[in-house]
Design an enzyme around this catalytic site. Structure first.
Site: not given
Ligand code: PNW
Length: 494
Positions: A26, A46, A59, A84, A129, A173-174, A319, A321, A389
């Site tokens: 990213q 690509h 890229d 991180r 990741h 990661n995830e 993580n 959100y 996150e």
């Molecule tokens: C994360 N959800 O993904 C990732 O680890 C990052 O790479 C990404 O850029 C960031 O969140 C923002 O999207 C997610 O289900 C995957 O809520 C799933 C969820 C949230 C974030």
């Protein structure tokens, strides 16, 4: 006024770790420089660019490969305790295998780590990741029974080269996003639509991933921990899922959703009994029977494997959100194939009153960090947590005055303090993200940075948003001051 005075008394302890997070694909760019191998995103973006809404790719991204000193300067401006970042597998192992280590790749991460350590910023390294080497994808990726060995070899290179200075490692990661949402390591899904065998891949991927995690953990534990003295964990995406009503059906639906979303990966590692969650295996058995499979359509863990995986984490990286309300509803499908989606006989939606971000899946749900962590804590016997996150997206042409992001971060801080008040063993918090970056299939249209990145400027100039000043103030003072406004938008290093 009284309210804020009371809130201000709640302080974060001095050893609470405040940081920010990014990931290699990213931000780094330099996709083919200095001997880096191709990964699945290089290949896919690509060859199949329409998958990304703005047809962009990583890229160049934020070009952190060339801007790492500026990145560390931003960490110093913010006063971060930790940062991180993730290692690009193909940058250090161009073939995917450990037979050939790319010295320029190792040098890049050494430079970054050493620059951070000059200023006492602790590196938190994510080993994987999502950016799987294309070579390994061609050999089956996470579906290959060999995957856990490839990953162990790669992890050894990481521990050997960086473990003298890096004291916190995150294997993956995830898992859910790796195995289900994007199936990046496995085949179907938006990003890499080569195979589509969702039913079987979901569980095979989950099991292979968890085994790979456990092998890397044991490697660290047995060969590196004594001399390096660090910790190793895993990061799982744990949003909060709340039953929409008190009805038993909705409660059951919410619990299935939780177990299917994150229990599948957390249960084998963090529960006392190990293996996949029983809620899921039970439901699968019933569904499989209806679909005329008379046995469990899932590569379950053997007793030996359960023991092997159980307890293989020094901390639980979360993580987090957002949150959703969940209500029971029959899923309509005429597919004869069993799938993880069978477990989700439910509909989920955010509450109307929750503010919405630029990403369609993201709203500000009240106290959801606390709701998620207190649930996990009870389920998994009080593990040590890091929020690895948490963040908020704004749309691409947005100005630097990101008051909605400020509101989100302040709300998160209150939720963290609720965790600490409750005795949850939460040790740190990483904001996503240090800077604007390539947001996967959303390209550069949904941006999460504390710093704005000018993607049309070859220098990829970084500029602090208002939220950067607010986060800095919180880190410095260890409390949330709702009255605080930055006096100017000029950043300094304190
Ligand atoms: C994360 N959800 O993904 C990732 O680890 C990052 O790479 C990404 O850029 C960031 O969140 C923002 O999207 C997610 O289900 C995957 O809520 C799933 C969820 C949230 C974030």
């Amino acid at each position: 006024c009284h309210g804020s005075a009371v809130r201000q008394q709640r302080k974060f302890p001095h050893d609470f770790v405040f940081g920010a997070a990014t990931s290699s694909y990213q931000i780094e760019g330099a996709w083919n420089e200095d001997g880096k191998g191709e990964n699945i995103f290089d290949y896919e973006n690509h060859n199949n660019p329409t998958v990304i809404v703005d047809q962009s790719n990583g890229d160049v991204a934020a070009d952190s490969y060339h801007n790492y000193k500026r990145d560390v300067e931003m960490m110093r401006e913010l006063g971060l305790d930790a940062y991180r970042f993730s290692i690009s597998w193909a940058r250090i192992l161009p073939t995917g295998f450990a037979n050939e280590v790319n010295p320029a790749g190792i040098a890049y991460y050494n430079n970054l780590i050493n620059e951070m350590l000059k200023y006492n910023i602790a590196p938190l390294v994510t080993i994987y990741h999502w950016d799987l080497p294309k070579t390994l994808y061609d050999l089956g990726g996470l579906l290959s029974p060999e995957f856990s060995d490839w990953f162990e070899d790669y992890a050894r290179v990481v521990f050997e080269n960086f473990g003298d200075r890096v004291k916190s490692f995150i294997t993956f990661n995830e898992p859910r996003e790796i195995c289900i949402v994007t199936l990046m390591g496995t085949g179907s899904g938006a990003e890499t639509a080569i195979l589509n065998t969702t039913a079987v891949t979901t569980y095979t991927c989950a099991k292979n991933l968890v085994l790979a995690h456990a092998k890397a953990y044991k490697l660290y534990d047995q060969e590196f921990r004594e001399k390096q003295g660090g910790q190793c964990g895993i990061t799982i995406s744990v949003n909060w899922f709340e039953a929409a009503t008190e009805s038993p059906e909705d409660k059951e639906a919410a619990e299935l959703r939780r177990q299917g979303e994150w229990g599948l990966y957390a249960h084998p590692i963090f529960s006392a009994e190990g293996g996949f969650p029983t809620e899921i295996t039970q439901k699968l058995l019933e569904d499989n029977a209806k679909q005329s499979y008379d046995r469990l359509c899932l590569p379950d863990f053997t007793e030996e494997e359960k023991v092997f995986v159980r307890g293989t984490a020094d901390f639980f990286g979360v993580n987090h959100y957002t949150a959703y309300l969940v209500t029971a509803a029959k899923r309509v499908t005429d597919s004869p194939m069993p799938s993880i989606m069978d477990e989700f006989d439910n509909v989920m939606f955010p509450d109307d009153s929750w503010p919405a971000a630029a990403s369609p899946w993201l709203t500000l749900a009240p106290n959801s960090i606390y709701n998620a962590l207190s649930y996990l804590r009870n389920l998994y016997n009080d593990p040590i947590f890091y929020i690895t996150e948490n963040g908020w997206s704004t749309a691409k042409d947005r100005d630097l005055f990101d008051d909605d992001r400020v509101q989100y971060y302040r709300a998160s801080m209150e939720s963290l303090l609720n965790c600490l008040d409750d005795g949850i063993r939460l040790k740190g918090y990483m904001a996503w993200s240090l800077m604007d970056n390539f947001e996967w299939s959303a390209g550069y249209t949904q941006l999460f940075g504390l710093y704005h990145v000018n993607f049309s400027d070859p220098a990829r100039t970084r500029t602090p948003k208002k939220s950067a000043f607010v986060y800095k103030h919180i880190i410095k003072n260890r409390y949330v001051d709702y009255e605080y406004e930055p006096e100017t938008m000029t950043m300094t290093i304190d």
